[in-house]
Write an enzyme that holds these catalytic residues in place. Structure first.
Site, short mmCIF file in Angstrom:
data_model
loop_
_atom_site.label_atom_id
_atom_site.label_comp_id
_atom_site.label_asym_id
_atom_site.label_seq_id
_atom_site.Cartn_x
_atom_site.Cartn_y
_atom_site.Cartn_z
N LYS A 187 -3.00 5.70 -4.07
CA LYS A 187 -4.16 6.56 -3.79
C LYS A 187 -4.03 7.94 -4.41
CE LYS A 187 -4.09 4.47 0.83
NZ LYS A 187 -2.63 4.48 1.11
N HIS A 211 -7.91 8.86 -1.60
CA HIS A 211 -7.23 8.81 -0.29
C HIS A 211 -8.10 9.31 0.86
CE1 HIS A 211 -2.99 8.98 1.66
NE2 HIS A 211 -3.89 8.87 2.58
N ASP A 218 0.85 -1.20 0.00
CA ASP A 218 0.00 0.00 0.00
C ASP A 218 0.88 1.24 0.00
OD1 ASP A 218 -2.74 1.32 0.56
OD2 ASP A 218 -1.45 2.17 2.11
N TYR A 225 2.14 9.93 0.46
CA TYR A 225 3.24 9.42 1.30
C TYR A 225 4.61 9.73 0.70
CZ TYR A 225 -0.47 6.31 3.12
OH TYR A 225 -1.64 5.79 3.62
N1 LIG Z 1 -5.57 6.14 4.29
C1 LIG Z 1 -5.02 6.67 5.34
O1 LIG Z 1 -5.41 7.75 5.76
C2 LIG Z 1 -3.94 5.94 6.07
C3 LIG Z 1 -3.51 6.47 7.28
C4 LIG Z 1 -2.51 5.79 7.96
C5 LIG Z 1 -1.97 4.62 7.45
N2 LIG Z 1 -2.39 4.15 6.26
C6 LIG Z 1 -1.76 2.94 5.66
O2 LIG Z 1 -1.78 1.90 6.60
C7 LIG Z 1 -0.44 1.43 6.83
C8 LIG Z 1 -0.37 0.86 8.21
O3 LIG Z 1 -0.60 1.85 9.22
P1 LIG Z 1 0.29 2.03 10.48
O4 LIG Z 1 1.63 2.55 10.09
O5 LIG Z 1 -0.48 2.78 11.46
O6 LIG Z 1 0.46 0.50 10.96
P2 LIG Z 1 0.68 -0.19 12.36
O7 LIG Z 1 1.22 -1.51 11.97
O8 LIG Z 1 -0.52 -0.10 13.21
O9 LIG Z 1 1.79 0.66 13.12
C9 LIG Z 1 3.10 0.75 12.67
C10 LIG Z 1 3.99 0.99 13.89
O10 LIG Z 1 4.02 -0.21 14.69
C11 LIG Z 1 5.36 -0.63 14.89
N3 LIG Z 1 5.37 -2.10 14.75
C12 LIG Z 1 5.17 -2.80 13.61
N4 LIG Z 1 5.24 -4.12 13.84
C13 LIG Z 1 5.50 -4.27 15.17
C14 LIG Z 1 5.67 -5.40 15.99
N5 LIG Z 1 5.61 -6.64 15.50
N6 LIG Z 1 5.90 -5.18 17.30
C15 LIG Z 1 5.96 -3.94 17.80
N7 LIG Z 1 5.79 -2.83 17.07
C16 LIG Z 1 5.57 -2.99 15.75
C17 LIG Z 1 6.18 0.04 13.81
O11 LIG Z 1 7.48 0.31 14.29
P3 LIG Z 1 8.84 0.18 13.42
O12 LIG Z 1 8.56 0.70 12.04
O13 LIG Z 1 9.77 1.04 14.18
O14 LIG Z 1 9.22 -1.27 13.42
C18 LIG Z 1 5.40 1.33 13.55
O15 LIG Z 1 5.79 2.34 14.45
C19 LIG Z 1 0.43 2.63 6.49
O16 LIG Z 1 1.76 2.31 6.14
C20 LIG Z 1 -0.30 3.15 5.29
O17 LIG Z 1 0.02 2.37 4.16
C21 LIG Z 1 -3.38 4.78 5.58
#
Ligand SMILES: NC(=O)c1ccc[n+]([C@@H]2O[C@H](COP(=O)([O-])OP(=O)(O)OC[C@H]3O[C@@H](n4cnc5c(N)ncnc54)[C@H](OP(=O)(O)O)[C@@H]3O)[C@@H](O)[C@H]2O)c1
Length: 314
Positions: free
Chosen positions: A87, A120, A53, A58
């Site tokens: 997006k 988006h 994604d 981004y």
């Molecule tokens: N449409 C929208 O408005 C929107 C908004 C937000 C996100 N998104 C999409 O959704 C994706 C996912 O969102 P998100 O970044 O919030 O995902 P998330 O997986 O909830 O959070 C990511 C965070 O969790 C940590 N993490 C990941 N795996 C872990 C594990 N096994 N143990 C402990 N900590 C862990 C990561 O740290 P490290 O990186 O330091 O390992 C990072 O800080 C984004 O990349 C994006 O593509 C879309």
């Protein structure tokens, strides 16, 4: 109890408009640093993730494209094995801006089609190159000259042209989803919203299931923000019981209740951990659904269209 490895990680969810199926387990690339994005995307493909994604907002499409090319050239993974999602940003909602924005995304991704193209957010911003247009008081400048439905019908044209296989919405409410679903000639295949045990979005999920729409949950781990889902006592107790990590329990819950999900990490060991999910017992799924009462929305993007997890000005 030690859980045996099973096929949960390979779960695929069919899309409603005949355009195949998407992996439930997806990798998000909202990673601020470009080098880290490229390394993480490559690691994600190598770990087994088959949905990536990204988004023009981004500013990671170029790095995602480069990482994919590297992996494709090594012959480990083929283009057709990967579902690529990008997006359209808020400043490109006007009809005449959609196709150029889409083509720019394709070029950065080094692809000739994307599998899924999302709007988006439902907010149209002042058209132009400034992705975060603000007035003198620092308030976002919206564009009243285009509706979400106008933008949707323009995206339908991209599907007609074979440029993207499916289209969907992001950061929408149930009402907005219904409005587009009812009016659309090509129905939304995916609705991509924040969702996790603190924001389960049951009404939206039920509506999506009834209408053949995939709910793709972002921030599946709560984006590592406080209150920390990974430290929730219900999650950590289940993790201890089934010998999995809290992240793996959260990801299994998301798949087992019928959503697709996105998780992100720039840490190779966590990327592997996050792909290594297996089925948790049904009573654990229920315990998470019924036993966690906290309600938290981490990302305020649904209120303003301003993306909560992207540093301002980037
Ligand atoms: N449409 C929208 O408005 C929107 C908004 C937000 C996100 N998104 C999409 O959704 C994706 C996912 O969102 P998100 O970044 O919030 O995902 P998330 O997986 O909830 O959070 C990511 C965070 O969790 C940590 N993490 C990941 N795996 C872990 C594990 N096994 N143990 C402990 N900590 C862990 C990561 O740290 P490290 O990186 O330091 O390992 C990072 O800080 C984004 O990349 C994006 O593509 C879309």
């Amino acid at each position: 109890m030690m859980l045996a490895t099973d096929n949960l990680r390979y779960t695929k969810i069919p899309l409603n408009n005949g355009s195949g199926a998407i992996p439930a387990l997806g990798f998000g690339t909202l990673i601020p640093d470009p080098v880290a994005t490229r390394v993480a995307t490559k690691a994600a493909l190598e770990a087994g993730f088959r949905l990536l994604d990204t988004s023009e907002r981004y500013r990671t499409e170029k790095e995602v494209g480069e990482a994919m090319q590297e992996v494709f050239k090594e012959g480990k993974v083929k283009r057709e094995d990967v579902v690529v999602v990008t997006k359209l940003w808020n400043t490109n909602h006007r009809r005449e801006r959609v196709k150029p924005a889409f083509e720019a995304s394709l070029k950065k991704l080094q692809l000739d089609f994307v599998d899924l193209y999302l709007i988006h957010t439902p907010f149209a911003f002042q058209p132009g190159d400034e992705q975060d247009p603000r007035d003198a008081n620092g308030n976002v400048i919206y564009d009243k000259g285009v509706t979400l439905l106008d933008t949707w019908t323009t995206l339908e044209g991209l599907v007609d042209e074979g440029k993207c296989k499916a289209i969907g919405l992001s950061d929408v409410s149930l009402e907005q989803t219904k409005e587009i679903f009812d009016a659309a000639r090509i129905k939304p295949a995916v609705v991509h919203v924040e969702s996790h045990p603190y924001l389960p979005e049951w009404d939206l999920l039920n509506y999506c299931k009834k209408n053949g729409i995939v709910l793709q949950a972002f921030a599946a781990l709560g984006h590592s923000m406080e209150p920390n889902l990974l430290e929730d006592p219900v999650i950590t107790a289940i993790a201890g019981r089934v010998n999995k990590t809290p992240a793996q329990v959260l990801l299994a819950w998301a798949i087992q209740r019928g959503t697709a999900l996105l998780t992100t990490s720039k840490t190779p060991s966590r990327i592997k951990e996050n792909f290594d999910v297996s089925t948790i017992p049904e009573d654990a799924v229920q315990e998470i659904s019924d036993g966690i009462k906290s309600r938290v929305r981490f990302n305020a993007v649904t209120e303003t269209g301003v993306p909560g997890f992207i540093p301002r000005g980037k």
